[in-house]
Scaffold this active site. Sequence first.
Site, PDB file in Angstrom:
ATOM      1  N   LYS A 101       0.847  -1.200   0.000  1.00 19.38           N
ATOM      2  CA  LYS A 101       0.000   0.000   0.000  1.00 19.38           C
ATOM      3  C   LYS A 101       0.881   1.248   0.000  1.00 19.38           C
ATOM      4  CE  LYS A 101      -1.785   1.550   4.014  1.00 19.38           C
ATOM      5  NZ  LYS A 101      -1.472   2.949   4.298  1.00 19.38           N
ATOM      6  N   ASN A 102       1.885   1.265   0.882  1.00 19.34           N
ATOM      7  CA  ASN A 102       2.657   2.499   1.059  1.00 19.34           C
ATOM      8  C   ASN A 102       3.703   2.725  -0.027  1.00 19.34           C
ATOM      9  OD1 ASN A 102       1.064   2.963   3.248  1.00 19.34           O
ATOM     10  ND2 ASN A 102       2.610   2.424   4.779  1.00 19.34           N
TER      11      ASN A 102
ATOM     12  N   ARG B 258      -4.691  10.527   4.138  1.00 15.10           N
ATOM     13  CA  ARG B 258      -3.553  11.435   4.299  1.00 15.10           C
ATOM     14  C   ARG B 258      -2.561  11.302   3.148  1.00 15.10           C
ATOM     15  NH1 ARG B 258      -0.780  14.085   8.163  1.00 15.10           N
ATOM     16  NH2 ARG B 258       1.487  14.071   7.863  1.00 15.10           N
TER      17      ARG B 258
ATOM     18  N   CYS C 159      -5.132  12.171  12.542  1.00 11.89           N
ATOM     19  CA  CYS C 159      -5.582  10.793  12.383  1.00 11.89           C
ATOM     20  C   CYS C 159      -5.348  10.092  13.722  1.00 11.89           C
ATOM     21  CB  CYS C 159      -4.861  10.121  11.240  1.00 11.89           C
ATOM     22  SG  CYS C 159      -3.311   9.471  11.722  1.00 11.89           S
TER      23      CYS C 159
ATOM     24  N   ARG D 151      -0.238  15.483  13.067  1.00 13.53           N
ATOM     25  CA  ARG D 151       0.766  14.986  12.109  1.00 13.53           C
ATOM     26  C   ARG D 151       1.121  16.150  11.180  1.00 13.53           C
ATOM     27  NH1 ARG D 151      -1.125   9.242   9.795  1.00 13.53           N
ATOM     28  NH2 ARG D 151       0.876   9.300   8.725  1.00 13.53           N
TER      29      ARG D 151
ATOM     30  N   ASP E 265       5.416  20.053   8.011  1.00 14.80           N
ATOM     31  CA  ASP E 265       6.494  21.054   7.900  1.00 14.80           C
ATOM     32  C   ASP E 265       7.659  20.571   7.046  1.00 14.80           C
ATOM     33  OD1 ASP E 265       6.662  19.279  10.222  1.00 14.80           O
ATOM     34  OD2 ASP E 265       8.566  20.250  10.629  1.00 14.80           O
TER      35      ASP E 265
ATOM     36  N   SER F 164      11.020  11.522   7.274  1.00 16.27           N
ATOM     37  CA  SER F 164       9.609  11.538   6.891  1.00 16.27           C
ATOM     38  C   SER F 164       9.442  10.744   5.598  1.00 16.27           C
ATOM     39  CB  SER F 164       9.119  12.968   6.670  1.00 16.27           C
ATOM     40  OG  SER F 164       7.839  12.942   6.054  1.00 16.27           O
ATOM     41  N   VAL F 165       8.612   9.717   5.632  1.00  8.83           N
ATOM     42  CA  VAL F 165       8.438   8.849   4.458  1.00  8.83           C
ATOM     43  C   VAL F 165       7.789   9.607   3.302  1.00  8.83           C
ATOM     44  CG1 VAL F 165       7.241   6.782   3.609  1.00  8.83           C
ATOM     45  CG2 VAL F 165       8.393   6.739   5.827  1.00  8.83           C
ATOM     46  N   THR F 166       6.570  10.115   3.513  1.00  6.08           N
ATOM     47  CA  THR F 166       5.918  10.809   2.389  1.00  6.08           C
ATOM     48  C   THR F 166       6.523  12.190   2.176  1.00  6.08           C
ATOM     49  OG1 THR F 166       4.181  11.475   3.927  1.00  6.08           O
ATOM     50  CG2 THR F 166       3.705   9.594   2.490  1.00  6.08           C
TER      51      THR F 166
ATOM     52  N   ASP G 282       4.378   0.533  12.149  1.00  4.48           N
ATOM     53  CA  ASP G 282       3.127  -0.049  11.648  1.00  4.48           C
ATOM     54  C   ASP G 282       2.914  -1.487  12.101  1.00  4.48           C
ATOM     55  OD1 ASP G 282       3.222   1.678   8.430  1.00  4.48           O
ATOM     56  OD2 ASP G 282       2.706   2.322  10.454  1.00  4.48           O
TER      57      ASP G 282
ATOM     58  N   VAL H 248       8.214   6.753  16.780  1.00  7.23           N
ATOM     59  CA  VAL H 248       7.856   7.465  15.540  1.00  7.23           C
ATOM     60  C   VAL H 248       6.590   8.293  15.752  1.00  7.23           C
ATOM     61  CG1 VAL H 248       7.283   7.202  13.093  1.00  7.23           C
ATOM     62  CG2 VAL H 248       8.975   5.686  14.150  1.00  7.23           C
TER      63      VAL H 248
ATOM     64  N   ARG I  34      -8.770  -0.366   4.568  1.00 11.88           N
ATOM     65  CA  ARG I  34      -7.860   0.581   3.909  1.00 11.88           C
ATOM     66  C   ARG I  34      -6.540  -0.081   3.562  1.00 11.88           C
ATOM     67  NH1 ARG I  34      -6.730   5.720   7.141  1.00 11.88           N
ATOM     68  NH2 ARG I  34      -5.378   5.860   5.342  1.00 11.88           N
TER      69      ARG I  34
HETATM   70  C1  EPZ Z   1       4.120   6.906   6.320  1.00 10.58           C
HETATM   71  O1  EPZ Z   1       3.337   7.976   6.812  1.00 10.58           O
HETATM   72  C2  EPZ Z   1       3.185   5.708   6.228  1.00 10.58           C
HETATM   73  N1  EPZ Z   1       2.082   6.014   5.322  1.00 10.58           N
HETATM   74  C3  EPZ Z   1       2.651   5.347   7.612  1.00 10.58           C
HETATM   75  O2  EPZ Z   1       1.882   4.166   7.471  1.00 10.58           O
HETATM   76  C4  EPZ Z   1       3.837   5.059   8.531  1.00 10.58           C
HETATM   77  O3  EPZ Z   1       3.351   4.794   9.829  1.00 10.58           O
HETATM   78  C5  EPZ Z   1       4.774   6.264   8.558  1.00 10.58           C
HETATM   79  O4  EPZ Z   1       5.196   6.596   7.211  1.00 10.58           O
HETATM   80  C6  EPZ Z   1       6.030   5.996   9.377  1.00 10.58           C
HETATM   81  O5  EPZ Z   1       6.711   4.892   8.864  1.00 10.58           O
HETATM   82  C7  EPZ Z   1       2.314   6.006   3.992  1.00 10.58           C
HETATM   83  O6  EPZ Z   1       3.413   5.762   3.523  1.00 10.58           O
HETATM   84  C8  EPZ Z   1       1.134   6.290   3.098  1.00 10.58           C
HETATM   85  P1  EPZ Z   1       6.132  10.280   8.295  1.00 10.58           P
HETATM   86  P2  EPZ Z   1       3.926   9.489   6.770  1.00 10.58           P
HETATM   87  O7  EPZ Z   1       6.047  11.559   7.562  1.00 10.58           O
HETATM   88  O8  EPZ Z   1       4.806   9.667   5.614  1.00 10.58           O
HETATM   89  C9  EPZ Z   1       6.769  13.359  11.730  1.00 10.58           C
HETATM   90  C10 EPZ Z   1      -0.016   2.803   7.665  1.00 10.58           C
HETATM   91  O9  EPZ Z   1      -0.554   2.269   8.647  1.00 10.58           O
HETATM   92  N2  EPZ Z   1       6.649  14.359  10.667  1.00 10.58           N
HETATM   93  O10 EPZ Z   1       7.218   9.318   7.946  1.00 10.58           O
HETATM   94  O11 EPZ Z   1       2.767  10.421   6.909  1.00 10.58           O
HETATM   95  C11 EPZ Z   1       5.466  12.605  11.963  1.00 10.58           C
HETATM   96  O12 EPZ Z   1       4.620  13.330  12.850  1.00 10.58           O
HETATM   97  C12 EPZ Z   1       0.465   4.235   7.765  1.00 10.58           C
HETATM   98  O13 EPZ Z   1       0.168   2.235   6.556  1.00 10.58           O
HETATM   99  C13 EPZ Z   1       6.964  15.681  10.957  1.00 10.58           C
HETATM  100  O14 EPZ Z   1       7.328  16.028  12.074  1.00 10.58           O
HETATM  101  O15 EPZ Z   1       4.766   9.501   8.112  1.00 10.58           O
HETATM  102  C14 EPZ Z   1       5.952  11.310  12.564  1.00 10.58           C
HETATM  103  O16 EPZ Z   1       6.184  11.487  13.938  1.00 10.58           O
HETATM  104  C15 EPZ Z   1       0.175   4.827   9.124  1.00 10.58           C
HETATM  105  N3  EPZ Z   1       6.837  16.603   9.964  1.00 10.58           N
HETATM  106  C16 EPZ Z   1       7.277  11.058  11.829  1.00 10.58           C
HETATM  107  O17 EPZ Z   1       7.683  12.336  11.303  1.00 10.58           O
HETATM  108  C17 EPZ Z   1       6.430  16.268   8.695  1.00 10.58           C
HETATM  109  O18 EPZ Z   1       6.346  17.156   7.817  1.00 10.58           O
HETATM  110  C18 EPZ Z   1       7.166  10.086  10.687  1.00 10.58           C
HETATM  111  O19 EPZ Z   1       6.115  10.561   9.853  1.00 10.58           O
HETATM  112  C19 EPZ Z   1       6.128  14.915   8.416  1.00 10.58           C
HETATM  113  C20 EPZ Z   1       6.250  13.980   9.424  1.00 10.58           C
END
Ligand code: EPZ
Length: 436
Positions: free
Chosen positions: A22-23, A93, A117, A123, A126, A169-171, A317, A339, A409
């Site tokens: 999915k991701n 998201r 969420c 979330r 930035d 940050s992944v996305t 996850d 995380v 989902r």
């Molecule tokens: C991805 O979300 C995944 N979703 C999430 O999977 C996964 O839990 C997460 O990465 C962590 O591995 C997808 O790939 C679609 P992040 P993402 O940005 O990219 C902080 C699932 O169940 N952060 O890597 O949104 C954030 O708050 C989902 O499949 C900032 O501070 O997560 C978190 O603490 C749930 N500023 C950490 O970084 C930002 O601009 C990681 O978030 C962005 C994130």
Amino acid sequence: MDKLVVEGGRRLEGEVDIAGSKNAVLPVLAAALLTRETLRVENAPRLADVESMLGVLRDLGCAVQGGEDEAIEVKAPEHPSQRTDWELVSRMRASFCVLGPLVARTGRAEVSLPGGCALGGFRPIDIHRKGLEALGASVRTEGGYVIAEAPPGGLRGAEMYLGTAFGSSVTGTANVMMAATLAEGRTVIQGAACEPEVVDLGRCLQAMGARIEGLGSPRVEIEGVSELGAVEWSVIPDRIEAGTYVIAGAMTGGRVRVRGCRPEHLVTVLERLREAQIPFEVGPDWIETQARDPRAAGEQPRPTDVTTHPFPGFPTDLQAQWMALMTMAEGRSVITERVYPERYMHMAELARLGADVRREGALALVSGTPRLSGAHVTASDLRASAALVLAGLVAEGETHVHRVYHIDRGYECIEERLRALGAGIRRERVERERVE
Ligand code: EPZ
């Protein structure tokens, strides 16, 4: 709304084939916006989130074909719309991944701010903003939308750091990496996410003609090109789905072979399973739990502490699913969520099943109990709902997991797959859902 009714006490036996990630597929589908050619994905999982992303792409003017049991083809128009529909983005998201491609391809993007969420707390976005601003875009928030505008000459490559206090940050990495493929000059992303899903997206972009080096490392370099071309892509298997089924086999004590997965994407999870003395074997593309009686003295899982980290650390996850397993251990385990520090919504529901769990600040303490007992529980997010289904597999009696739209989902046909492994599980419609 639907619920899943799980009958506890059955040992799972058999084989389960893992779907596409999915991701990985969600940002790969968003990459279609970077080209006027066709992006074809061979093995997209059949998930509500994939349908949501396709809805957003259609709304932006893309031609979308296929889905369900066949390959998906997405072809962006010459001039895609620059504004996403609030309602469509609020469903998922990850739709936010269209921001980078849209501003790189059209010079402007208005993408609805993703909602909060149930992972607990806010979330932020930035990092997405920081990366696009480094490429020269102006980014502001207006009326619940993030509006990004490229400078007159287009985005320009830059050096940046995209790490957060919680790791990469992944996305955020996905959005900026996609935008940088069409930026003028060289971009260096320090603190890039190393998750396999980001690597898969990068390899797909390379297949479209992008020039990217360092995928899978915290330093990714991108040399911008003028345009990207067509691609036919198969995404990696879903490591979280694979880990979920391995834990299901471990909890029920059955011989379950999880096929078509990448064990190398689950190194830390397998290491913890060994520490918990769960017997399993590993092949090149499969993991098989061994039969045992998880309740017999000496056969219970050993209590095993876990701290979640960005890849290759223990994945956040799979934290909730691991907690479900540790409710069966012969002692106390400590789970630390690094995380998403508030990602413990599943604890209250596990406690309703009789689990001995409690918070101590950032830690979750889980003490094994002889037996869980079935109850009505409510899913709060995708992975928490999976954990509740796993707990239901070993609880006495029936467990009713409400609000299973969360689980739809991210898990393709979960009740069919679990039933094929011998689980007693059925979906029921709930006419009147308890409103919180
Ligand atoms: C991805 O979300 C995944 N979703 C999430 O999977 C996964 O839990 C997460 O990465 C962590 O591995 C997808 O790939 C679609 P992040 P993402 O940005 O990219 C902080 C699932 O169940 N952060 O890597 O949104 C954030 O708050 C989902 O499949 C900032 O501070 O997560 C978190 O603490 C749930 N500023 C950490 O970084 C930002 O601009 C990681 O978030 C962005 C994130």
